[in-house]
Design an enzyme around this catalytic site. Sequence first.
Site: not given
Length: 219
Positions: A29-32, A97
């Site tokens: 995943g990502n930090f959005s 994102a």
Amino acid sequence: MNNLYFQNKKILITAGPTYEKLDPVRFIGNFSTGKMGFALAKTFAENGAEVVLIAGPTCLTIEHPNIQLIAVVSAIEMRDEALKFFSNSDIAVMSAAVADYRPKSFSESKIKKKEDELTIELVKNPDIFKTLGEQKSKHQILIGFALETNNELENARKKLADKNGDAIILNSLNDNGAGFKYDTNKISIILKNGLIFEYSLKTKNEVAQDILQCISDNF
Ligand code: CTP
């Protein structure tokens, strides 16, 4: 702000990260956080628009009679939901994102620790912005974001053209206070006709208002 331009307009927004599952307990995943997309949804709704907000996993909640929140997890789910609603939308804003890649395979059982090195094969996810750009009709306005760390303007212009958008909102990770973890953001909006609007560092709610103003002034 009460902008009559948006009264009864149908808006589609993607927001937040996507999670791409590796096994039952892990994902890529990502930090959005989804804050920018949720701020946009709220601002459109407060100006009389009907909003479909398709959001990846986030801690945020939103309740407004004009907002339909659709929770998704992966890029493919987000794409499928976006395709359901796009043809009926006047304006679509792609603020999610989206993970560019997902694991090639999903392990039904937890992946066990074995060797010192582990290689995970990834395959490309669909580009939701580009998919909608290919289906866009003349009366629809399609807007994306570009998150860049270098050659910001050039990269953002290229994304706008490649994905057939009408405008792209540039976020530079080089600006202090802008990006995923902040409540503030600093944007520039680049229109398809080449016009560029630059804004100062503001709260994400104020940024959302600037984006709506820019849309109603230019489309
Ligand atoms: N986007 C999308 N689907 C994807 C990837 C991106 O809809 N699979 C959208 C984002 O919501 C954003 C825009 O495309 O509106 C640009 O996203 P960004 O992450 O900045 O760029 P990418 O196109 O993924 O390119 P790169 O990661 O190489 O910079």
